[in-house]
Each structure stands twice: as structure tokens, then as C-alpha cells.
Design an enzyme around this catalytic site. Sequence first.
Site, PDB file in Angstrom:
ATOM      1  N   GLY A  42      36.095 135.380 -92.480  1.00 49.98           N
ATOM      2  CA  GLY A  42      35.955 135.406 -91.034  1.00 49.98           C
ATOM      3  C   GLY A  42      34.540 135.219 -90.542  1.00 49.98           C
ATOM      4  O   GLY A  42      34.328 134.687 -89.446  1.00 49.98           O
ATOM      5  N   HIS A  84      32.882 127.148 -97.093  1.00 49.27           N
ATOM      6  CA  HIS A  84      32.321 128.492 -97.001  1.00 49.27           C
ATOM      7  C   HIS A  84      30.872 128.412 -96.543  1.00 49.27           C
ATOM      8  O   HIS A  84      30.333 127.325 -96.317  1.00 49.27           O
ATOM      9  CB  HIS A  84      32.405 129.194 -98.358  1.00 49.27           C
ATOM     10  CG  HIS A  84      33.800 129.476 -98.818  1.00 49.27           C
ATOM     11  ND1 HIS A  84      34.344 130.739 -98.817  1.00 49.27           N
ATOM     12  CD2 HIS A  84      34.764 128.655 -99.302  1.00 49.27           C
ATOM     13  CE1 HIS A  84      35.600 130.682 -99.272  1.00 49.27           C
ATOM     14  NE2 HIS A  84      35.875 129.425 -99.570  1.00 49.27           N
ATOM     15  N   TYR A  97      29.084 133.669-110.507  1.00 49.54           N
ATOM     16  CA  TYR A  97      29.521 135.070-110.607  1.00 49.54           C
ATOM     17  C   TYR A  97      31.048 135.057-110.638  1.00 49.54           C
ATOM     18  O   TYR A  97      31.679 134.328-109.883  1.00 49.54           O
ATOM     19  CB  TYR A  97      28.995 135.930-109.435  1.00 49.54           C
ATOM     20  CG  TYR A  97      29.520 135.566-108.083  1.00 49.54           C
ATOM     21  CD1 TYR A  97      30.651 136.194-107.555  1.00 49.54           C
ATOM     22  CD2 TYR A  97      28.882 134.596-107.301  1.00 49.54           C
ATOM     23  CE1 TYR A  97      31.128 135.861-106.295  1.00 49.54           C
ATOM     24  CE2 TYR A  97      29.355 134.262-106.040  1.00 49.54           C
ATOM     25  CZ  TYR A  97      30.481 134.898-105.545  1.00 49.54           C
ATOM     26  OH  TYR A  97      30.949 134.566-104.300  1.00 49.54           O
ATOM     27  N   GLU A 150      30.138 125.529-100.540  1.00 49.83           N
ATOM     28  CA  GLU A 150      29.225 126.333 -99.734  1.00 49.83           C
ATOM     29  C   GLU A 150      28.340 125.346 -98.976  1.00 49.83           C
ATOM     30  O   GLU A 150      27.510 124.658 -99.567  1.00 49.83           O
ATOM     31  CB  GLU A 150      28.385 127.249-100.631  1.00 49.83           C
ATOM     32  CG  GLU A 150      29.200 128.171-101.527  1.00 49.83           C
ATOM     33  CD  GLU A 150      29.712 129.410-100.797  1.00 49.83           C
ATOM     34  OE1 GLU A 150      29.321 129.608 -99.625  1.00 49.83           O
ATOM     35  OE2 GLU A 150      30.490 130.174-101.391  1.00 49.83           O
TER      36      GLU A 150
END
Length: 500
Positions: free
Chosen positions: A133, A233, A293, A315
Amino acid sequence: MIMKTNILFSLLLLASTLSSSLARGVFQTLPSDFNDHSNVNRTRHLLEGNESRSSTGTNDQRRVCVDLALGYMTNSELERAIKEFGQRCSNISRIYSIGKSVKGVPLWVIEISDKPGEEETEPAFKYIGNVHGDEPVGRELLIFLANWLCDNHLKDPLATLIVENVHLHLLPSMNPDGFSLRRRGNANNIDLNRDFPDQFFFANDDEDSRQPETRAIMKWLRDIQFTGSATLHGGALVANYPWDGTHDKRTYYAGCPDDDAFRFMASIYSHSHYNMSSSKEFLDGITNGAAWYPLYGGMQDWNYIHAGCFELTLEVSDNKWPIAAELPILWKYNKMSMLNLVASLVKTGVHGRIYSSGDGRPLPGFITVSGINYTVRAGRTFADYHRLLAPRDRYEVVATMPGYKSKNTSIWLDEGAMSLDFVLDPEVSVKGSILRNVYDCNCDSKSKLEFVEFLLGSHLEVFFVFIVILGFLCFLFQRRKKVKFSTTKQSTGAKRTVVV
């Protein structure tokens, strides 16, 4: 006096934020030399669990966050923009919803194609924005993309290629409730990119227990067979590819069976971007998810394992929530990457259909590549397949279908795409000296019994004559059979076509 102090404090915070934004060049226009990639990304400081300042900060900090949201479309404005686009570009688009959020907000999708809503022998690609969000840039970029394709599909060759050869689906916001709340999770505060079934840890196996947004995505992929996908993202600048997790939760490179193909896809996005490939943090601007990660319950691994869809996690902005003045710049930085990634579905890889040699009908079979432990399924209606592969010298491609003999062939795949159709022969079994296709016999038990009684009676001579005639007819049929192939609509240049 207290009120004046609070106002002064708010102004100081806002001035500090704007000063920091200016230092990063937020308000700068595109430089005259667009190929100067000196503005590389910074180290990412965002991991799961981070919440927006609006949910944890003071009242003054919340005011600053609200100010940063100015210029972004609200959920109502986004819905209106989507529907207005559908009216303006109705000849190449379809608007539909895949479900609703926790709070009942429709999850609207824009489909862009020269034949929207129709099933064709073309690959499908989806972009999903706003999974988290508090990462709203993807919402805006997908509207930019839709409008650019509408305005240029008869003018720009790349736009024409995409509209006429791909079914592109855009979901601007997967998490409208999280956007309204200015936080990472949805209305139930669940991270939607941790809510999918995972191959290593089985915490999310009960579909009914998942979030409605997650269930909507899973149903969507059962309804439409997507070849490729990407989610948008924020918080870094890198193209991320599977696997996202490891079996022991340690951080190391964990490549999936199609590691080469995913690296190729990620590189297409990175090298088409204004400065992603110049990253000092990520070599070539790409990363394996688990090497960055590990995460579990992620969407991209689930797409690949359960839906046959090659998905990247992109990203696209170091800043999770940049001020709205930066959005046109981010669109310019990401525009060619977004277009080239979609176009790669038809400009690279192996594509074709699977047929039966007996009657030429499409066979919804399976495509595998020797040395790669992954299976792509052909479409149910037209038996078309789209196999993404990295360019290299040689691949051994195998087509299979239950009840038919498998067939394989070697191909040499360079920078272009190849069209490869397979014609499979039915398997034939011998029972009671009767040749028959294992898929073609619909005899009921009574008919079988009557036929056996006929053979065991005084008609053996007739039976042998029948067998001879049948064998001769089969021989003639094999000599004369011809299969007509439908040609798929292709306008991608020098695509080679092979039939085996």
C-alpha cells in the site's frame, strides 16, 4: 503559543523534507543527455514490516505524509481514470474486475489488445502495481503506460507490436485499502507479498484463509494463462527474479530451473532503464531474490511454480513514496523497460502449436526443454504454447501429450524468436489383433460382448478378411494424409517457422 509552536514545527519538517527531495533531484527535469547514467541508486533500507510514517508518527509527521500524497490519484480517481480510458480507447481495450479488496474496493484491470476479451494464439502478459500500500508509484506508471499505448498504437512500431501480438493486462492497484491507509499491508494489515502458497514452508495452503486480494490473483491466473508478468514495487532500483526463498532461510543465490531465462528477462528491463543497470549495489541492476534477502509466500515464485507464468519483481524507485512531481520523470525512466519487457514475449523464445497427425486437431499438450526441469502447458483451445528462453546456441525441445507419441527436435535460438509447431502421432495398441487408437474407442460393454461372440462363432474367415482390408485401408490413409495448419498472426519480423 503552543499552536504557533506546532505550526512552526510542521513547517520546519516540511522544509526539511523538500530540501532533501531537492538534493536528490526530485524536481529536476530530464537531462539533455539521457544516456548519462551517473545517477545510480542508493542502498535499500526497506525490508518487510516497515510502515509508513502516517501509521506510527506524530500528528505533525502525518501531515507531512499526507502532503507527499498530494498529486497521486485516490482510489476513486483511479477508478474513474480506468473507466475513462476504457471509453476513450474502447477499440483496443476492455475493463474488468478480478474481485474486491477487504473493504470492497474493486480490483480493476485494463486489458489492451487489438481483440480484447477474445482468446487468441498470442501470449498474455500482466503488470501489477501497488502490491504494498505504501508503494504507489506503480499505480501511476501503469496509467501512463495504458495511455501511451492508446495514443501510439498506430504510430509507434513498438506500440503496434504489443497491441497486435500480445494480450496485455494492467492491474494498477492490488492493494487499494493499504494505499488509503498509507501502510504496507492491506486492511487486515497482511503483507500481500507474503500471502501466497510457498514451496518451502506450508503456512498458506488453505486458500479460504488467504486475503481476498490474494484469492483474486489466484483465480485470475486460473482463468487466464499468462506467459509473463511483473509487479511494480518501490524502495530500491533493481529487477528481482526467482527464487525468492531458500529451504533453510539463509541468504544465498537460489536459482530456479529457468535461471538463464529469468536473468535474460531481468536484464531486458535493467538495460532498457535510464540508470538501473548502472547500479553500484546490484551487479547489472538485477538480483536473485534469495541472494538479496529470502522471503516466503511471495507472488513471483508462486506464479512460476503453480501458474506457468514467468514473473519479475521490479523495484522502480529508491523512494517508496516520492512526491507527485517526480512521477513523470519516473515514467520516462521506466517507459522503455516496461515496453521492451512486454515485447520480449514475441521477440524472443519459442512459440508454436501442437496438432494431431490423425485429424489435425489442436492438442493441449506439454512442452519441455532438455536439461530444464520445467513444463509449459499448451493452451486448452488452440494448443498454442509460448516458451521463454534465453538466447543461446542449442536447445532440445520436446512435445508430449497423453495418448500420443512424444516428439523432440533441436533448435538454435539466437536473438530472435522461433515458431515451432509439433505434429504428434497417436499411440496404437494391439489387442485381439485389432488396431485401434486408445482415444477413439467408445464401444459399450454390450457391443464388445456381441463382437467377441461373433469372433468365437463360425465367422473366423470373415474376420481375417476384415483385418486384411482394414490394414490395407490404414496403409492408404497413412500415405495420403495431409494436415492443414492455421497460421498465427505474426508481425515480429524474421521469425523462423519449423514444423516437426
